[in-house]
Write a protein that holds these residues in place. Structure first.
Motif, PDB file in Angstrom:
ATOM      1  N   PHE A 186       0.816  -1.212   0.000  1.00 30.05           N
ATOM      2  CA  PHE A 186       0.000   0.000   0.000  1.00 30.05           C
ATOM      3  C   PHE A 186       0.851   1.264   0.000  1.00 30.05           C
ATOM      4  CE2 PHE A 186      -2.622  -3.153   2.401  1.00 30.05           C
ATOM      5  CZ  PHE A 186      -3.631  -3.293   1.451  1.00 30.05           C
ATOM      6  N   THR A 187       0.314   2.301  -0.625  1.00 28.52           N
ATOM      7  CA  THR A 187       0.947   3.610  -0.562  1.00 28.52           C
ATOM      8  C   THR A 187       0.681   4.225   0.807  1.00 28.52           C
ATOM      9  OG1 THR A 187      -1.007   4.774  -1.384  1.00 28.52           O
ATOM     10  CG2 THR A 187       0.548   3.928  -3.034  1.00 28.52           C
ATOM     11  N   THR A 190      -2.958   5.315   1.106  1.00 25.52           N
ATOM     12  CA  THR A 190      -3.899   4.222   1.394  1.00 25.52           C
ATOM     13  C   THR A 190      -3.746   3.750   2.838  1.00 25.52           C
ATOM     14  OG1 THR A 190      -3.807   3.505  -0.913  1.00 25.52           O
ATOM     15  CG2 THR A 190      -4.630   1.915   0.694  1.00 25.52           C
ATOM     16  N   GLN A 191      -2.518   3.632   3.305  1.00 27.61           N
ATOM     17  CA  GLN A 191      -2.292   3.244   4.698  1.00 27.61           C
ATOM     18  C   GLN A 191      -2.984   4.217   5.649  1.00 27.61           C
ATOM     19  OE1 GLN A 191       1.937   2.660   5.533  1.00 27.61           O
ATOM     20  NE2 GLN A 191       2.260   2.025   3.426  1.00 27.61           N
ATOM     21  N   ASN A 192      -2.882   5.494   5.336  1.00 28.46           N
ATOM     22  CA  ASN A 192      -3.484   6.526   6.170  1.00 28.46           C
ATOM     23  C   ASN A 192      -5.004   6.367   6.223  1.00 28.46           C
ATOM     24  OD1 ASN A 192      -3.893   8.836   7.677  1.00 28.46           O
ATOM     25  ND2 ASN A 192      -2.743  10.178   6.324  1.00 28.46           N
ATOM     26  N   ARG A 193      -5.610   6.107   5.086  1.00 27.91           N
ATOM     27  CA  ARG A 193      -7.070   5.925   5.039  1.00 27.91           C
ATOM     28  C   ARG A 193      -7.497   4.680   5.815  1.00 27.91           C
ATOM     29  NH1 ARG A 193      -9.433  10.696   3.869  1.00 27.91           N
ATOM     30  NH2 ARG A 193      -8.338  11.702   2.138  1.00 27.91           N
ATOM     31  N   ASP A 743       5.206   8.372  -1.922  1.00 28.30           N
ATOM     32  CA  ASP A 743       4.078   7.678  -1.307  1.00 28.30           C
ATOM     33  C   ASP A 743       4.314   6.172  -1.191  1.00 28.30           C
ATOM     34  OD1 ASP A 743       1.553   8.038  -0.137  1.00 28.30           O
ATOM     35  OD2 ASP A 743       0.520   7.358  -1.943  1.00 28.30           O
ATOM     36  N   TYR A 744       5.406   5.669  -1.786  1.00 32.03           N
ATOM     37  CA  TYR A 744       5.645   4.225  -1.779  1.00 32.03           C
ATOM     38  C   TYR A 744       7.137   3.924  -1.904  1.00 32.03           C
ATOM     39  CZ  TYR A 744       5.969  -0.604  -3.277  1.00 32.03           C
ATOM     40  OH  TYR A 744       6.308  -1.935  -3.357  1.00 32.03           O
ATOM     41  N   SER A 745       7.627   3.039  -1.073  1.00 31.93           N
ATOM     42  CA  SER A 745       8.975   2.487  -1.201  1.00 31.93           C
ATOM     43  C   SER A 745       8.953   1.087  -0.620  1.00 31.93           C
ATOM     44  CB  SER A 745      10.007   3.370  -0.482  1.00 31.93           C
ATOM     45  OG  SER A 745       9.708   3.459   0.903  1.00 31.93           O
TER      46      SER A 745
END
Length: 760
Positions: A186-187, A190-193, A743-745
């Motif tokens: 997840f970005t 998305t994690q935050n949501r 937003d992603y790594s």
């Protein structure tokens, strides 16, 4: 038999109600722990780009979380002093709802850019303003819900500490799922949501807990019904002992995390591993029948301490398994012994919230010492050995065996200390022998401490003194070859090593060399004139070839931006008439590189150099577009990479600052992470072509190292002769490697590729 007031038969809770109570309360505590410990790596990763991806960000974050945990526990303790059942429920639900309104998580927009100094305190303020309220509300849930559970009159309320184990299971799963599930899939958005949705669900669960409490029989909420009414309050000494037992493993958590993350990456993967083990110890020790009995852990603890001594004495962390596994296994055993003592001495449930306040206060003290006090007090990572030695004092008092022998121990230890320490201030064959055998020297004393604990059952103060001597010997006879000077800042500890004979000065961060300069020729005469770049920057290496190719392609003096100063080696890659501008986040590194006693690159080649101080993502973005012929990105701290400098958005900034025919060179040499596909991917996402240089020349020696380099440009003609060189391979983006963004790594993927494919 306990003196307990039983409710009337007509008010006796049914078994179905008991099951419902247990299920709802366990679920609420479990979900609360999931949210509490998943927000730590999530939000810390959001903050990392503000401060260069430094591992110290996690240390300061831990101080914040431990401090807010104490505040939450204190709030729960005060709330439960209210006899009313309604007020605690209403107040806490109101707090949760207000905190929910501030979601989703985000960095406080008014907080601005980091200051020139005082990063730790600025970062603490950022955490408070950004997530202080929702985290504070979550922090109170564990002791508060346990206290509510006691007041429901449930039969298990007599000893509710099993719910603490349930909480830590949730925390443990949250931390493990982050690097292995959430981060790779997840970005951040998305994690935050998902986290925000979980917070809303938790409010419903806690509301259900409140309803069940309010519907409990009136007599059920009388404290005397479910606990020892006449149990004496814990004394001051007992409470201080709890604080100490909690502080040592808490501080060790931060110290061992910093130790291992410095040499791999400033990434949640490596932060959550020791924290997961830390939480696992709480899960195990508070079980009714611990899987690992406390007496076993007390036996293994001195062996684990001796293990840390050996690992520190060897010095280098060339083996990833040894780095991650050895230190963490020893940490787990030490923490198990400390937390087992806390579980053994826990009070009756009547004093539950006060017990948790003591635990959280101790955790905060340990965190403050390792995360804030030590970096400003010591010029090296002294907190790790100090806390390892203090762990010996966490052992319970014992009756010593062989008292006739042990009574002479202090005299023997003092004589041993004099015999081993005094030669360090002298010269001669004995000193040379001690330095050559430093590992076995410190290790032997460490084993002596373990034998004292196991065979003699010695007093904890004797074990502590022996461990302290062993750790002191590591400092007195360091693993580094030569004379060592340490420079410490928020961004870590740098070592400047003068090799035996004074032939080379070497800059190290962790176990990685970041630059070196020859000061004496082989015949012992001083090196004069312009220093020659060596290590990764020698003229025949990837970086040297790239600079030469771009210079020849342009046919005129270059304008170059270099991100990262290090020892200042690249200053001597500049030619007269060229404009080189350096960007560096760590002022202490600049000061060390400027001092000609350490390195002469800057003073000899660019004496007027004035690096731009600050995180390069923020400072370099302010540079004019289309200004640079070449951008060199070499901003590493040991093998830890600032991830935010290797994302699609970062590459777009580099591209924007290039001239129409400019190029970006990124140094990707790394022992543990395969970063070439990452850099090629972010370049491709910005419509740039990439050429990869993997040197395996076999020339390593005299501080000339192989390098892995990626150069990216708009067209093949922009990289000059490199496009046709057999040493450089044009490489397309790997479709299997997802492009890294802000937003992603995926550090786990880079680690897996390195382990699978090795150095090829």
């Amino acid at each position: 038999m306990d003196s307990i007031v039983q409710p009337a038969a007509t008010e006796q809770p049914s078994s179905s109600r008991n099951r419902l109570l247990l299920t709802v309360y366990t679920a609420a505590i479990f979900v609360s722990a999931l949210l509490l410990f998943s927000v730590q790596p999530l939000f810390t990763k959001m903050v990392l780009p503000r401060l260069g991806g430094s591992p110290a960000v996690w240390s300061v974050a831990m101080v914040f979380f431990q401090s807010l945990l104490l505040a939450g526990y204190a709030y729960a303790h005060m709330l439960m002093q209210i006899k009313s059942r309604v007020v605690p429920v209403v107040v806490h639900l109101a707090l949760l709802v207000v905190a929910f309104v501030t979601l989703p998580l985000g960095i406080a927009t008014a907080w601005g850019e980091p200051p020139a100094s005082g990063y730790a305190f600025w970062l603490l303020g950022l955490f408070v303003m950004s997530i202080g309220l929702p985290f504070f509300a979550l922090a109170a849930n564990n002791p508060l819900l346990q206290a509510w559970f006691v007041r429901t009159g449930h039969p298990d309320g007599r000893d509710p500490y099993f719910l603490y184990a349930s909480s830590n299971i949730g925390s443990f799963l949250a931390l493990l799922s982050y690097p292995f599930l959430l981060e790779p899939i997840f970005t951040l958005h998305t994690q935050n949501r998902l986290w925000t949705g979980g917070y809303g669900f938790l409010i419903l669960l806690i509301a259900a807990c409140g309803v069940l409490l309010l519907r409990s029989p009136k007599l059920a909420v009388v404290d005397a019904q479910t606990e020892e009414a006449n149990a004496p309050a814990p004394g001051v000494v007992t409470r201080l002992r709890w604080i100490f037992l909690a502080a040592v493993p808490s501080g060790l958590l931060i110290a061992v995390t910093a130790h291992i993350s410095t040499d791999v990456a400033a990434a949640p993967l490596l932060w959550v591993l020791p924290l997961s083990l830390y939480l696992l110890t709480w899960v195990v020790v508070f079980q009714s029948r611990p899987l690992l009995p406390h007496k076993w852990m007390l036996m293994l603890q001195p062996v684990a301490i001796a293990g840390v001594i050996f690992l520190l004495a060897f010095g280098g962390e060339q083996n990833l398994l040894l780095t991650l596994g050895g230190h963490q296994l020893c940490f787990f055993v030490i923490a198990m012994a400390c937390h087992g003592e806390l579980a053994r001495t826990r009070p009756p449930s009547k004093y539950l919230t006060g017990f948790y306040v003591a635990l959280s206060f101790g955790g905060m003290v340990g965190g403050l010492f390792a995360g804030l006090v030590a970096p400003f007090t010591f010029s090296w990572i002294a907190e790790y050995p100090i806390l390892v030695a203090l762990a010996a004092l966490c052992r319970p008092s014992v009756n010593e065996r062989f008292a006739g022998i042990v009574k002479w121990y202090w005299l023997v230890l003092a004589a041993l200390a004099v015999a081993l320490v005094v030669p360090s201030y002298m010269t001669g064959d004995l000193t040379t022998w001690l330095e050559d055998h430093r590992v076995w020297l410190a290790g032997a004393v460490g084993v002596l401490a373990a034998l004292l604990a196991l065979a003699v059952n010695a007093d904890r103060w004797k074990i502590f003194a022996t461990v302290a001597l062993a750790l002191a010997l590591i400092r007195i006879y360091p693993a580094d070859e030569g004379r060592v000077t340490t420079v410490r800042s928020f961004f870590g500890v740098h070592k400047i090593v003068v090799t035996p004979g004074g032939y080379f000065h070497v800059l190290m961060h962790g176990t990685t060399i970041h630059g070196a300069e020859r000061f004496l020729n082989n015949d012992g005469t001083p090196v004069t004139g312009r220093p020659e770049p060596i290590t990764y920057y020698h003229k025949d290496g990837g970086i040297g070839q790239a600079i030469t190719a771009i210079r020849e392609r342009k046919g005129a003096p270059l304008k170059v931006a270099a991100i990262g100063v290090g020892s200042g080696t690249l200053a001597c890659a500049a030619e007269p008439g060229e404009d080189w501008k350096f960007f560096e986040i760590d002022q202490s590194m600049v000061d060390a590189a400027r001092d000609p006693k350490n390195f002469r690159y800057i003073s000899s080649c660019l004496p007027d150099l004035k690096p731009v101080i600050g995180d390069a993502r923020l400072t370099f973005a302010k540079e004019p577009d289309g200004a640079y012929d070449l951008i060199i990105v070499d901003a590493y701290s040991s093998d830890a990479i600032p991830i935010h400098l290797a994302t699609e958005e970062a590459m777009k900034i580099y591209k924007d600052k290039l001239t129409p025919h400019g190029a970006v060179v990124m140094h990707v040499s790394n022992r543990h992470l395969d970063l070439e596909p990452v850099v090629v991917g972010i370049a491709d996402a910005n419509d740039l072509k990439s050429w990869v240089y993997d040197e395996d020349s076999g020339r390593d020696g005299d501080y000339i190292f192989s390098t892995d380099v990626v150069i990216s440009a708009r067209e093949a003609a922009d990289v000059g002769k490199l496009a046709s060189s057999k040493q450089w391979e044009e490489t397309d983006a790997d479709e299997k490697v997802r492009v890294w963004t802000d937003d992603y790594s995926n550090i786990l993927g880079a680690l897996y590729r390195r382990l699978r494919y090795g150095e090829q």
